[in-house]
Motif scaffolding. Structure first.
Motif, mmCIF file in Angstrom:
data_model
loop_
_atom_site.group_PDB
_atom_site.id
_atom_site.type_symbol
_atom_site.label_atom_id
_atom_site.label_comp_id
_atom_site.label_asym_id
_atom_site.label_seq_id
_atom_site.Cartn_x
_atom_site.Cartn_y
_atom_site.Cartn_z
ATOM 1 N N SER A 98 1.041 -1.121 0.067
ATOM 2 C CA SER A 98 -0.077 0.142 0.036
ATOM 3 C C SER A 98 1.024 1.222 0.070
ATOM 4 O O SER A 98 1.794 1.348 1.010
ATOM 5 C CB SER A 98 -0.844 0.029 1.163
ATOM 6 N N ILE A 99 0.698 2.217 -1.005
ATOM 7 C CA ILE A 99 1.540 3.318 -1.218
ATOM 8 C C ILE A 99 0.793 4.592 -0.882
ATOM 9 O O ILE A 99 -0.305 4.642 -1.355
ATOM 10 C CB ILE A 99 1.983 3.198 -2.733
ATOM 11 N N ASN A 100 1.434 5.481 -0.323
ATOM 12 C CA ASN A 100 0.717 6.853 -0.107
ATOM 13 C C ASN A 100 0.913 7.754 -1.327
ATOM 14 O O ASN A 100 2.068 8.147 -1.536
ATOM 15 C CB ASN A 100 1.333 7.405 1.261
ATOM 16 N N THR A 101 0.099 8.190 -2.050
ATOM 17 C CA THR A 101 0.407 8.823 -3.291
ATOM 18 C C THR A 101 0.706 10.512 -2.880
ATOM 19 O O THR A 101 1.104 11.156 -3.823
ATOM 20 C CB THR A 101 -0.992 8.921 -4.095
ATOM 21 N N LYS A 102 0.143 10.670 -1.743
ATOM 22 C CA LYS A 102 0.352 12.260 -1.177
ATOM 23 C C LYS A 102 1.892 12.274 -0.542
ATOM 24 O O LYS A 102 2.201 13.394 0.019
ATOM 25 C CB LYS A 102 -0.595 12.562 -0.253
ATOM 26 N N LEU A 109 9.657 7.731 -6.249
ATOM 27 C CA LEU A 109 10.230 6.256 -6.090
ATOM 28 C C LEU A 109 9.092 5.410 -6.362
ATOM 29 O O LEU A 109 9.407 4.085 -6.549
ATOM 30 C CB LEU A 109 10.206 6.220 -4.395
ATOM 31 N N GLN A 110 7.752 5.884 -6.807
ATOM 32 C CA GLN A 110 6.956 4.894 -7.364
ATOM 33 C C GLN A 110 7.310 4.109 -8.583
ATOM 34 O O GLN A 110 6.958 2.891 -8.477
ATOM 35 C CB GLN A 110 5.614 5.434 -7.593
ATOM 36 N N PRO A 111 7.764 4.772 -9.664
ATOM 37 C CA PRO A 111 8.188 3.956 -10.717
ATOM 38 C C PRO A 111 9.484 2.879 -10.239
ATOM 39 O O PRO A 111 9.614 1.975 -11.223
ATOM 40 C CB PRO A 111 8.947 5.128 -11.706
ATOM 41 N N THR A 112 10.304 3.128 -9.416
ATOM 42 C CA THR A 112 11.042 2.137 -9.182
ATOM 43 C C THR A 112 10.602 1.010 -8.414
ATOM 44 O O THR A 112 11.625 0.032 -8.187
ATOM 45 C CB THR A 112 12.224 2.839 -8.221
ATOM 46 N N ILE A 113 9.579 0.984 -8.093
ATOM 47 C CA ILE A 113 9.122 -0.186 -7.256
ATOM 48 C C ILE A 113 9.191 -1.622 -8.291
ATOM 49 O O ILE A 113 9.803 -2.731 -7.714
ATOM 50 C CB ILE A 113 7.505 -0.236 -6.798
#
Length: 171
Positions: A98-102, A109-113
């Motif tokens: 679960s990722i906090n978009t705010k 960092l989201q693209p690096t997941i």
């Protein structure tokens, strides 16, 4: 003589009434006050528990601000063997993040997941393999918190807010 006798009885009853009133004031009233205070404290505690402590928390993340990243494949993990057990045991695990978009680090960092997926699965494998077949289900929450802590250390950010283990099959 009848009037004197009646006056003495009325006087005795008046004095007895005064004595009993004094006993009530000095013995019963303080005990009643302490009991009333105790009841008030219990009632206020119950009222506090009915209110959600997280409802007014400014750090609480709105459900609309959470993105879920599902690890595409289920992970098959070798579990630690119990002492004296010669059979190998495995856990089949389905994990999502679960990722906090705010979060401040979300955009970077989201693209690096996806590119760090092997590191994430390694962290998950390492943590689950510390437990035996008999203890893995009992310690599921502890395992999840350790995985979350290590993933946050890996990314050096807390934009990943929780780990969900959707399916846990142990053999």
């Amino acid at each position: 003589m009848k009037k004197n006798f009646l006056t003495i009885i009325i006087l005795a009853l008046g004095i007895l009434n005064m004595i009993l009133t004094a006993v009530i004031v000095f013995a019963v009233v303080p005990t009643t006050m302490r009991t009333n205070n105790l009841i008030s404290k219990v009632a206020s505690t119950i009222d506090l528990e009915l209110e959600s402590p997280d409802a007014n928390d400014p750090n609480q993340i709105n459900i609309a601000d959470i993105e879920v990243y599902q690890i595409p494949e289920d992970l098959t993990i070798n579990l630690k063997q119990d002492p004296g057990d010669t059979k190998s045991h495995y856990a089949l695990v389905s994990v999502s993040l679960s990722i906090n978009t705010k979060s401040e680090d979300y955009k970077s960092l989201q693209p690096t997941i996806a590119t760090n997926q092997s590191s994430i699965t390694e962290i998950i494998n390492d943590e689950f393999s510390k437990y035996t077949v008999s203890t893995v289900t009992e310690n599921k929450d502890k395992i999840k918190s350790e995985i979350l802590k290590k993933i946050q250390e890996h990314f050096k950010s807390d934009f990943i807010i929780s780990i969900s283990v959707g399916k846990l099959v142990v053999e």
